[in-house]
Scaffold this active site. Sequence first.
Site, PDB file in Angstrom:
ATOM      1  N   SER B  11       0.882  -1.287   0.101  1.00  0.00           N
ATOM      2  CA  SER B  11      -0.075   0.061  -0.137  1.00  0.00           C
ATOM      3  C   SER B  11       0.971   1.118  -0.013  1.00  0.00           C
ATOM      4  O   SER B  11       1.780   1.171  -0.936  1.00  0.00           O
ATOM      5  CB  SER B  11      -1.016  -0.084   1.076  1.00  0.00           C
ATOM      6  OG  SER B  11      -1.903   0.994   1.167  1.00  0.00           O
ATOM      7  N   HIS B  38      -2.430  -1.256  -3.347  1.00  0.00           N
ATOM      8  CA  HIS B  38      -3.551  -0.019  -3.529  1.00  0.00           C
ATOM      9  C   HIS B  38      -3.248   1.018  -4.278  1.00  0.00           C
ATOM     10  O   HIS B  38      -2.018   1.617  -4.147  1.00  0.00           O
ATOM     11  CB  HIS B  38      -3.811   0.228  -1.772  1.00  0.00           C
ATOM     12  CG  HIS B  38      -4.044  -0.850  -0.896  1.00  0.00           C
ATOM     13  ND1 HIS B  38      -4.036  -0.592   0.346  1.00  0.00           N
ATOM     14  CD2 HIS B  38      -4.748  -1.979  -1.382  1.00  0.00           C
ATOM     15  CE1 HIS B  38      -4.568  -1.685   0.946  1.00  0.00           C
ATOM     16  NE2 HIS B  38      -5.025  -2.412  -0.010  1.00  0.00           N
ATOM     17  N   ASP B 131      -4.859  -4.455   5.613  1.00  0.00           N
ATOM     18  CA  ASP B 131      -5.118  -5.257   4.670  1.00  0.00           C
ATOM     19  C   ASP B 131      -4.118  -6.237   4.301  1.00  0.00           C
ATOM     20  O   ASP B 131      -2.884  -5.889   4.861  1.00  0.00           O
ATOM     21  CB  ASP B 131      -5.353  -4.486   3.492  1.00  0.00           C
ATOM     22  CG  ASP B 131      -5.947  -5.462   2.163  1.00  0.00           C
ATOM     23  OD1 ASP B 131      -6.616  -6.381   2.597  1.00  0.00           O
ATOM     24  OD2 ASP B 131      -6.005  -4.881   1.023  1.00  0.00           O
TER      25      ASP B 131
END
Lengths: 282, 197
Positions: B11, B38, B131
């Site tokens: 991310s 992401h 996540d």
Amino acid sequence: MIHDRCLNNLENEDLEIRFLLEAIFLKYGYDFRDYSKAHMKRRIMHRLSLSELNSISQMQHQVLYDRVFLETLLNDFSINVTEMFRDPPFYKTFRQEVVPVLKTYPFIKVWHAGCSSGEEVYSMAILLKEEGLYERTQIYATDFNVEVLEKAQQAIYPIDDIKDYTYNYQKSGGLTSFADYYIARYDSVILDHTLKKKIIFADHNLVTDGVFGEMHVIICRNVLIYFNKELQNKVFKLFYESLRNGGFLGVGTKESLRFSDYMEKFDTISENLKIYQKKFEA
Amino acid sequence: MGYRAIVIGSSTGGMEALRIILEVLPKDFPVPILVAQHISSHSDNYLAKFLDNVCKVSVKEAEEKEKASPGQVYLAPPNYHLLVEQDGLISLSVEARVSYARPSIDVLFESAAEAYNRDLIGIVLTGANSDGSRGLKKIKECHGLTIVQDPNTALAEAMPRAAIGATKVDYITPLTEIGQLLNKIIKGKSGDKSGYE
């Protein structure tokens, strides 16, 4: 020998999912057996975690005896994430490459397969209207999910989404102001009712139903990604047979004819935006 | 059988972290690598282009129903979840965001764990959320190998910390050493992963 819990569980879950989908098919005729396995497993496990049920086998029992629970599962299995003028370049290219050809026809039949709650159907209606084609067009908007079809027919959408839709509309080559096409009330908008004039909403299942007309355009976006390769091929065949010579097919920007058996039967209008044209048959 | 695939989740700071890892892998790296980074849903494919330019392995956006093949890195397209089927074909999905993310690292990891079981390596990199920790736990439960970027070397440490908290990971490795670790593991174990049969 490996007999650990994880692998054993996975094997059993795969079997249970097969039984569940078989049960739904035999009892109700909805056929999810050739949907993407990874996708179905996610949806089923998600429903299981929200329910009071302890296993997929219990879910199978539940769905056989409870029609309401079937509706819940149908909603889980059909992904209704959509937006107006989704992927604006798709509509822009459609205007530039497809519309000039459509303008040569006295009437135009458009099939929007898997239309969900209708946002993209109305997007196409707006586009055709702006191009002066709407009055000679018939749009068939179909989905297997009757609940979302009703929503589509209402043409009422949350006002919070309008900002994004306006942005999309502008990017898609829209010719006027997006605000011309809706009336806002409280926290919703209702689309201009004249957009509905040439749209017929109908219950049609891509997996189990067949050809119902000869189309100039078929739009089916982000539906095929939930199917396995065999089923994708079957649906491409259905689209191929439903298109006239020179008819256009538009699929989702990440979907492709490329890995299918039907690549040779179409010309590519835009590889990036996945617009294809059926070749003329002798 | 050896490892058949690697999945990576990243991310905040992921672009640079992915570059550092992927650029040390050889062109003929023998397993496919699937990545969920992401990224803004309006992005184009600049990340794939950038990584493909600087790496010896080939990097591209994953395509629907494409077979995951060795020597190839597949990135989840912006605004799509990336899943692997049991036959190694790639599936995309636009279903709802999971933990606010699409692509979601958990979605990729969980599907890959089911497709590859113990023949999978899962790696969680830098990020400012959690996540990937559920997915990494699943990989571990299916006896895959788990690697987490040492949080002290991460631009954002929350995601690696969450992963370390979620399961007993096999390696906690500084960013600059993960690429070489992969080369070593794949060279040593690919085609010769003994000890479980």
